[in-house]
Design an enzyme around this catalytic site. Structure first.
Site, PDB file in Angstrom:
ATOM      1  N   HIS A 473       0.844  -1.213   0.000  1.00 42.59           N
ATOM      2  CA  HIS A 473       0.000   0.000   0.000  1.00 42.59           C
ATOM      3  C   HIS A 473       0.876   1.259   0.000  1.00 42.59           C
ATOM      4  O   HIS A 473       0.712   2.146  -0.847  1.00 42.59           O
ATOM      5  CB  HIS A 473      -0.918  -0.023   1.235  1.00 42.59           C
ATOM      6  CG  HIS A 473      -1.803   1.172   1.351  1.00 42.59           C
ATOM      7  ND1 HIS A 473      -3.136   1.158   1.004  1.00 42.59           N
ATOM      8  CD2 HIS A 473      -1.562   2.443   1.783  1.00 42.59           C
ATOM      9  CE1 HIS A 473      -3.667   2.354   1.212  1.00 42.59           C
ATOM     10  NE2 HIS A 473      -2.728   3.153   1.683  1.00 42.59           N
ATOM     11  N   GLU A 474       1.794   1.323   0.956  1.00 44.26           N
ATOM     12  CA  GLU A 474       2.638   2.522   1.054  1.00 44.26           C
ATOM     13  C   GLU A 474       3.545   2.654  -0.165  1.00 44.26           C
ATOM     14  O   GLU A 474       3.842   3.768  -0.613  1.00 44.26           O
ATOM     15  CB  GLU A 474       3.454   2.510   2.347  1.00 44.26           C
ATOM     16  CG  GLU A 474       2.627   2.504   3.630  1.00 44.26           C
ATOM     17  CD  GLU A 474       1.537   3.569   3.672  1.00 44.26           C
ATOM     18  OE1 GLU A 474       1.700   4.638   3.045  1.00 44.26           O
ATOM     19  OE2 GLU A 474       0.502   3.325   4.314  1.00 44.26           O
ATOM     20  N   HIS A 477       1.732   4.422  -2.907  1.00 40.97           N
ATOM     21  CA  HIS A 477       1.835   5.880  -2.740  1.00 40.97           C
ATOM     22  C   HIS A 477       3.199   6.364  -3.227  1.00 40.97           C
ATOM     23  O   HIS A 477       3.312   7.392  -3.901  1.00 40.97           O
ATOM     24  CB  HIS A 477       1.689   6.257  -1.264  1.00 40.97           C
ATOM     25  CG  HIS A 477       0.286   6.265  -0.752  1.00 40.97           C
ATOM     26  ND1 HIS A 477      -0.733   6.949  -1.373  1.00 40.97           N
ATOM     27  CD2 HIS A 477      -0.268   5.695   0.356  1.00 40.97           C
ATOM     28  CE1 HIS A 477      -1.862   6.791  -0.670  1.00 40.97           C
ATOM     29  NE2 HIS A 477      -1.600   6.028   0.370  1.00 40.97           N
TER      30      HIS A 477
END
Length: 683
Positions: A473-474, A477
Site C-alpha cells: 500500500h505505502e 503511494h
C-alpha cells in the site's frame, strides 16, 4: 553557531543530513527562510515587466521548494525519532508556517499576478500541468479568504495557527499516551496462546529496558498479538482497555493526556473557518478540493455500501458468537473477545492463521519480491544505496530506474516499530520532482514508513500477510510520487491530487498480495526459502474474505462518523462527538464497543492528519482501485502493456489533470462499484 551547523539544516541541494540537524538550529533557520521568501515575493511583485510562468511562478516556487526541503527532515524526524527538544522546536515552527500560509493565501498582489497570467494570451500556450497549477492556485486563494474583509482575513489567520498547534498537540498526546502504559509479565504462562515470535519480541522489549520477563506495550506489533491470540481473557481486557482509552478521560491514564478538549476546539475552529468562507459547514469546505461533489453524495455512497454490507456483517458476527458459545460456553462477547474468537474460528474453518504464514514472509524476501513485482508490472529496477545520511540505523535507501536505466527517484525505507515513533504507516515526500530555475531536473525522494515487528535475535523480521499488504500500500503511494513525469511541483507526484483519489495507486498495488504469481515472488520460508506451498496458498485465498463484511462496516463506521461529525456540527450544541458516534454505530455497526471506549481520542487521521471530513476517501478510492485492477484480472496480472497504460495514465500524471478524466483514460468508462463488492466477497 558555526558554519557546519548552519550548513546541516540549510543544506537543501542534496539529500538531508539528518544526523547533523540540531533542534536549536530549527526555529532560526525556518524563520530566516520564511523572511527570505516574503522579501522575494515583494521584490518580484515590484517589477514592471508582465508576469510569466518563468519569471514569476517558477521563481517563487523555487523559494518555497527550498523552504519545504528545509522543513521536510525536521517534520519527518519529529514523527519517527521524536524527543522533547525536537518536538519543542517543531511545534514552535507550526505557527510560523500557518502565518506564512495565510500571508501568501491572502496576498492581493500575488493573487492579481496569478490572475494576470490566467487572463493573458500566453496562458493558452502553457502546458496542461502549468494551467492546472494556476487554476488550483486561484481556487486556493479563494479558500484562503482572498475576498474577505480585513477583519475576517485576520481571524482566518488566527484559526489556521490555532488548528496547526492543536492538531500537533493531539498527535503528541497519542504518542505520549501510547508510551505511558506498559505491562511486565514475569510468568510466561500468562502469555499462553501468543505466537513464539510475539513472546520473543516481548522478551526482547524487556531486555532493552533491562527488565526480567516479557514487556507488553501499546505499540501495534505488541498490542495485536495479545488481542488476537492471548488465551488469558483478563489480559486481553486489560490491554484492550488501555489501548482503546489512550489520550482520553477513561482508562489507566485517564485525564493525563486527554484529547477531549482538543477535539472540541478543533471541530469548533474548523466550523468557524468554513463559515468565514461562506460554506455551510466544514464538510463542504473539505469537498471544495476533492472528487466528490456534495456532502449528500458522500453520505449516500457510504450509506449504500453499509446497506449492502451490513446483512452479511451480522451473519459473520453471529457465526463468531456461536463459535464462542460452542468453545467456551460464552453467551456474550466483549470487545476484547471478538478478535480472539474470530481468529480461532478462522483457524478452525480454514486451518490457517497469520502466524502460520509469517515464516513465509521474511523481510528480505518480501522487499525483493515487491521490487520484482513492480519490475514486471512497470519495467522498474530498484537498487539499494549505502551512501546516505540517516535518522536511525534501521533505515535503508534505494534508487528507482526505468527500462532505459534512467534514474527516476529514490526512497527511504523505515519498517520497524519503536518507541518515540508515530504509529501507523505512511508515505511522505522528501523531495518533489520539478524543473529548477537553472533548467536542471530535481528528482523526487520519498519516505516510506511502517511499524512492523522488528527482527528478534538473529532471525530477519517476519511479516504477517497484513503487514505485507501495508508495505505494498505505502509503496503504491511512493510510486505515485516517484514515477511522476510532471515538472511543476504543485501538481507533481501526489501534489494536487484530490484527497479522495490519492489512495487509488496504493490500494491498487495491494491486489498483487493475493495473486499466486506475485506470491511466488514475495514469499520464501525463512529457514529454507521454500515459496508458499499450494496447500497453504489455497487456504489463504479461501480465507481472504473471512469477515470482510465486518471489516467493511467498521471502516464505514469511521468514515460516516468523521463526515457526519463535520457536516452536522452546530456551534450552539458543541461537538456532540459521543452522541454522533453512537448514532452512527446504531445504524452501521454490528458490534457496540463498551461505554469506556474512546477510539476517537486517538483518531489521528482526522484530528491530527489530513483526513478531516475526508476519511471516506479510502472507500471512495477503493472503488476506483478495484475497478482498475479488473482490467489486469481480464488481461493478466503481469500484462506489461496494461501496466504501461496504468503507469502513463495514472502514475506519471500526478495531479496535473482531474482524476476522473485520468481514470476514464485508463478504463474507457466511469468507475463501477461491483468490482469492490466482488473483491470483498460481499454479495
Amino acid at each position: 553557531m558555526n558554519n557546519t551547523e548552519k550548513l546541516s539544516i540549510n543544506q537543501t541541494d542534496g539529500l538531508p543530513l539528518f544526523s547533523q540537524i540540531l533542534p536549536e538550529q530549527i526555529v532560526p533557520a525556518v524563520t530566516q527562510a520564511i523572511e527570505n521568501n516574503k522579501a522575494l515575493i515583494e521584490k518580484t511583485l515590484a517589477t514592471d515587466i508582465p508576469f510569466t510562468w518563468d519569471n514569476f511562478i517558477n521563481v517563487l516556487d523555487e523559494a518555497d521548494d527550498h523552504l519545504g526541503k528545509l522543513w521536510s527532515p525536521v517534520s519527518h524526524m519529529n514523527a519517527v525519532v521524536s524527543n522533547d527538544p525536537l518536538r519543542e522546536a517543531h511545534d514552535a515552527c507550526l505557527a510560523l508556517f500557518a502565518e506564512y500560509g495565510t500571508f501568501v493565501g491572502q496576498h492581493k498582489g500575488l493573487y492579481e499576478a496569478y490572475l494576470s497570467i490566467a487572463d493573458s494570451e500566453q496562458f493558452a500556450c502553457l502546458k496542461t500541468e502549468q494551467k492546472k497549477v494556476i487554476n488550483d492556485a486561484l481556487r486556493d486563494f479563494k479558500l484562503a479568504g482572498i475576498a474577505l474583509p480585513e477583519n475576517k482575513q485576520k481571524r482566518y489567520g488566527e484559526i489556521k495557527q490555532e488548528l496547526a498547534l492543536l492538531q500537533s498537540q493531539f498527535s503528541n498526546n497519542v504518542m505520549d499516551a501510547t508510551l505511558a502504559w506498559s505491562k511486565l509479565i514475569t510468568d510466561v504462562n500468562e502469555l499462553d496462546g501468543l505466537p513464539e515470535n510475539a513472546v520473543a519480541a516481548a522478551e526482547q522489549a524487556a531486555q532493552e529496558k533491562e527488565l526480567q520477563g516479557y514487556l507488553l506495550t501499546l505499540e501495534f506489533p505488541s498490542y495485536l498479538p495479545v488481542i488476537t491470540y492471548a488465551k488469558n481473557r483478563s489480559l486481553r481486557e486489560e490491554v484492550y482497555t488501555a489501548f482503546s482509552t489512550r489520550a482520553s478521560d477513561q482508562g489507566p491514564n485517564a485525564g493525563e493526556f486527554d484529547n477531549s478538549d482538543i477535539i472540541d476546539q478543533v471541530l469548533a475552529l474548523r466550523h468557524e473557518l468554513a463559515l468565514l468562507l461562506d460554506f455551510s459547514d466544514f464538510s463542504e469546505y473539505s469537498l471544495a478540493t476533492k472528487m466528490a461533489e456534495s456532502p449528500d453524495q458522500v453520505i449516500t455512497f457510504l450509506t449504500e455500501l453499509a446497506e449492502k454490507s451490513r446483512p452479511q456483517a451480522l451473519q459473520e458476527r453471529d457465526q463468531v458468537l456461536a463459535f464462542a458459545k460452542q468453545m467456551d460456553n460464552l453467551d456474550q462477547l466483549q470487545a476484547w473477545d471478538l478478535s480472539y474468537y474470530a481468529e480461532l474460528l478462522k483457524q478452525h474453518r480454514y486451518a490457517i492463521s497469520d502466524e502460520t504464514l509469517r515464516p513465509y514472509f521474511p523481510e528480505n524476501k518480501v522487499v525483493s519480491g515487491l521490487f520484482a513485482v513492480v519490475k514486471r508490472l512497470f519495467g522498474l529496477t530498484i537498487k539499494e544505496s549505502f551512501d546516505f545520511d540517516t535518522w536511525h540505523e534501521d533505515v535503508r535507501f534505494f534508487h528507482i530506474y526505468d527500462q532505459q536505466q534512467t534514474h527516476l527517484g529514490s526512497f527511504y525505507l523505515d519498517l520497524y516499530a519503536r518507541a518515540h515513533k508515530r504509529g501507523g504507516a505512511w508515505m511522505n515526500d522528501c523531495r518533489v520532482r520539478r524543473r529548477l530555475v537553472n533548467g536542471e531536473l530535481q528528482l523526487p525522494v520519498a519516505y516510506l514508513t511502517c511499524n512492523f515487528t522488528k527482527p528478534v535475535g538473529d532471525k530477519p523480521a517476519l511479516f504477517s500477510h497484513d503487514e505485507v499488504i501495508t508495505l505494498f500500500h505505502e509503496f503504491g503511494h511512493g510510486l505515485h510520487h516517484m514515477l511522476s513525469k510532471i515538472e511543476s511541483s504543485a501538481v507533481s507526484g501526489i501534489n494536487g491530487v484530490p484527497w479522495d483519489a490519492v489512495e487509488l495507486p496504493s490500494q491498487f498495488l495491494e491486489n498483487w498480495c493475493w495473486e499466486p504469481q506475485a506470491l511466488a515472488l514475495i514469499s520464501g520460508h525463512v529457514d529454507n526459502g521454500e515459496t508458499l506451498p499450494a496447500e497453504l496458498l489455497e487456504k489463504m485465498l479461501a480465507a481472504k474474505n473471512y469477515n470482510s463484511a465486518l471489516m467493511m462496516v467498521r471502516q464505514l463506521e469511521f468514515s460516516l462518523f468523521d463526515f457526519v461529525l463535520h457536516h452536522q456540527y452546530k456551534p450552539q450544541q458543541g461537538s456532540q462527538v459521543q452522541s454522533v458516534l453512537s448514532e452512527i454505530r446504531a445504524k452501521v455497526a454490528v458490534i457496540t464497543p463498551p461505554q469506556f471506549n474512546r477510539f476517537q481520542h486517538s483518531f489521528s487521521h482526522i484530528f491530527a492528519g489530513g483526513y478531516a471530513a475526508g476519511y471516506y476517501s479510502y472507500k471512495w478510492a477503493e472503488v476506483l482501485s478495484a475497478d482498475a485492477f479488473s482490467r489486469f484480472e481480464e488481461l493478466g496480472i503481469f500484462n506489461a502493456e496494461t501496466g504501461q497504460e496504468f503507469l502513463q495514465a495514472i502514475l506519471e500524471k500526478g495531479g496535473s489533470e482531474e482524476p476522473m478524466a485520468l481514470f476514464k483514460d485508463f478504463m474507457g468508462r466511469e468507475p463501477q462499484i461491483d468490482a469492490l463488492l466482488r473483491h470483498c466477497g460481499i454479495k
